[in-house]
Scaffold this active site. Structure first.
Site, PDB file in Angstrom:
ATOM      1  N   TYR A 272     -12.678  -2.946  11.685  1.00 40.01           N
ATOM      2  CA  TYR A 272     -11.335  -2.341  11.569  1.00 40.01           C
ATOM      3  C   TYR A 272     -10.553  -2.514  12.880  1.00 40.01           C
ATOM      4  O   TYR A 272      -9.373  -2.904  12.869  1.00 40.01           O
ATOM      5  CB  TYR A 272     -11.508  -0.864  11.224  1.00 40.01           C
TER       6      TYR A 272
ATOM      7  N   ASN B 220       1.608  -2.156   5.409  1.00 31.45           N
ATOM      8  CA  ASN B 220       0.892  -0.885   5.548  1.00 31.45           C
ATOM      9  C   ASN B 220      -0.455  -0.884   4.836  1.00 31.45           C
ATOM     10  O   ASN B 220      -1.347  -0.114   5.212  1.00 31.45           O
ATOM     11  CB  ASN B 220       1.786   0.245   4.995  1.00 31.45           C
TER      12      ASN B 220
ATOM     13  N   LYS C 121      -7.026  -4.466  13.448  1.00 25.59           N
ATOM     14  CA  LYS C 121      -5.823  -3.762  13.913  1.00 25.59           C
ATOM     15  C   LYS C 121      -5.334  -4.314  15.251  1.00 25.59           C
ATOM     16  O   LYS C 121      -4.130  -4.347  15.519  1.00 25.59           O
ATOM     17  CB  LYS C 121      -6.096  -2.253  13.998  1.00 25.59           C
TER      18      LYS C 121
ATOM     19  N   ASP D  47      -3.466  -7.687  -4.798  1.00 24.53           N
ATOM     20  CA  ASP D  47      -4.285  -7.634  -3.582  1.00 24.53           C
ATOM     21  C   ASP D  47      -3.553  -8.413  -2.486  1.00 24.53           C
ATOM     22  O   ASP D  47      -3.307  -9.617  -2.645  1.00 24.53           O
ATOM     23  CB  ASP D  47      -5.640  -8.282  -3.902  1.00 24.53           C
ATOM     24  N   VAL D  48      -3.232  -7.748  -1.376  1.00 23.61           N
ATOM     25  CA  VAL D  48      -2.485  -8.444  -0.311  1.00 23.61           C
ATOM     26  C   VAL D  48      -3.309  -9.554   0.341  1.00 23.61           C
ATOM     27  O   VAL D  48      -2.760 -10.411   1.025  1.00 23.61           O
ATOM     28  CB  VAL D  48      -1.980  -7.470   0.789  1.00 23.61           C
TER      29      VAL D  48
ATOM     30  N   ALA E   6     -10.947  -4.804  15.161  1.00 25.55           N
ATOM     31  CA  ALA E   6     -10.583  -6.218  15.330  1.00 25.55           C
ATOM     32  C   ALA E   6      -9.361  -6.547  14.473  1.00 25.55           C
ATOM     33  O   ALA E   6      -8.447  -7.242  14.918  1.00 25.55           O
ATOM     34  CB  ALA E   6     -11.762  -7.112  14.949  1.00 25.55           C
TER      35      ALA E   6
ATOM     36  N   SER F 238      -3.163   0.586  14.426  1.00 26.41           N
ATOM     37  CA  SER F 238      -3.900   1.848  14.617  1.00 26.41           C
ATOM     38  C   SER F 238      -4.229   2.015  16.098  1.00 26.41           C
ATOM     39  O   SER F 238      -4.389   1.010  16.815  1.00 26.41           O
ATOM     40  CB  SER F 238      -5.212   1.816  13.824  1.00 26.41           C
TER      41      SER F 238
ATOM     42  N   GLY G 178       0.833  -1.217   0.000  1.00 25.33           N
ATOM     43  CA  GLY G 178       0.000   0.000   0.000  1.00 25.33           C
ATOM     44  C   GLY G 178       0.860   1.256   0.000  1.00 25.33           C
ATOM     45  O   GLY G 178       0.510   2.258   0.613  1.00 25.33           O
TER      46      GLY G 178
END
Ligand SMILES: NC(=O)c1ccc[n+]([C@@H]2O[C@H](COP(=O)([O-])OP(=O)(O)OC[C@H]3O[C@@H](n4cnc5c(N)ncnc54)[C@H](OP(=O)(O)O)[C@@H]3O)[C@@H](O)[C@H]2O)c1
Length: 246
Positions: A153, A88, A157, A61-62, A155, A140, A10
């Site tokens: 999000y 990232n 992070k 796509d990761v 969960a 984050s 990213g």
């Protein structure tokens, strides 16, 4: 990190771009991956080259194991095995839990957490062989504090933090460190869409009294990715103007 091979997933935009440029300034060769915005990735590559380093961009796509395999082959062919990995690539699909759809949960977990797992697993063997490696995962503050409307999000992070600690323990004896950086609110396209009243509410929780710059996140990543951070592993460093004080 002169001559080291770094991969920033990213890396086309936002925080990833600032990390790519910062690692280049430290002398690393930088590969960046992106999902769809080739123009942005091209701009980052220009900035990295201006900083005096080699740069190649890779689309993929990761969250896809086939794409990650192709990515690692591409980076290996261009520069050699990845020595510094910065996970990232990340995304949000916000909703309150009562309304959250399965695909909103799964897509965010797939990119943020599974992507980190796939990329880390793919580079680890080479790092073990070289008895040197640096893994930096961009988590984050939301993974530490939680956030209404971002259960998926948060969960992902928080999951990255547990993942980082486990990897750090597995490879600590091999010259490899794994750490997480937990940014607070940084103005990028990811956060740009938030309504003004939400931004003001967040700002009220930042002791430093302003939002962060991508370069301020990149600075900490550069430290963790370098030689001097050899004795720092399994940590989560919040770069958030004091939002989380551990
Ligand atoms: N901004 C903040 O305030 C903040 C705060 C805390 C944590 N973070 C974390 O910091 C990281 C970077 O955030 P940002 O604000 O710079 O985001 P951004 O501006 O939205 O950029 C995201 C980057 O990730 C790439 N990407 C997204 N999904 C991908 C996938 N499935 N496969 C490959 N690449 C993918 C995008 O590629 P394309 O350009 O091709 O779309 C883009 O290059 C994320 O992990 C985010 O969760 C950000």
């Amino acid at each position: 990190m002169e001559g080291r091979v770094a991969l920033v997933t990213g890396g086309g935009r936002g925080i990833g771009r600032a990390i790519a440029v910062r690692l280049a300034q430290e002398g690393a060769k930088v590969a960046i991956s992106y999902r769809s915005n080739a123009a942005a990735a091209g701009e980052t590559a220009e900035l990295v080259r201006k900083a005096g380093a080699g740069c190649e961009t890779f689309k993929g796509d990761v969250a896809s194991s086939e794409d990650v395999e192709a990515l690692m082959k591409g980076v290996g062919g261009a520069f050699g095995p990845v020595e510094i990995l910065v996970n990232n690539a990340g995304m949000t699909r916000d909703n309150i839990l009562l309304r959250m759809k399965d695909d909103e949960f799964e897509e965010v977990l797939a990119t943020n957490l599974k992507g980190t797992y796939l990329c880390t697993r793919a580079v680890l063997r080479g790092m073990v062989r070289a008895r040197w490696g640096r893994i930096v995962n961009i988590s984050s503050v939301v993974g530490l504090l939680g956030n209404a409307g971002q259960a998926n999000y948060a969960a992902s992070k928080a999951g990255m933090i547990g993942f980082t600690k486990s990897v750090a323990r597995e490879v600590a004896g091999r010259g490899i460190t794994a750490n997480a950086v937990a940014p607070g609110y940084v103005e990028t396209e990811l956060t740009g869409a938030l309504p003004e009243n939400v931004k003001e509410r967040i700002l009220g929780q930042v002791p430093v009294g302003r939002f962060g710059e991508p370069e301020e996140i990149a600075e900490v990543v550069a430290f963790l990715a370098g030689e001097r951070a050899a004795y720092v592993t399994g940590q989560t460093i919040a770069v958030d103007g004091g939002m989380v004080m551990q």
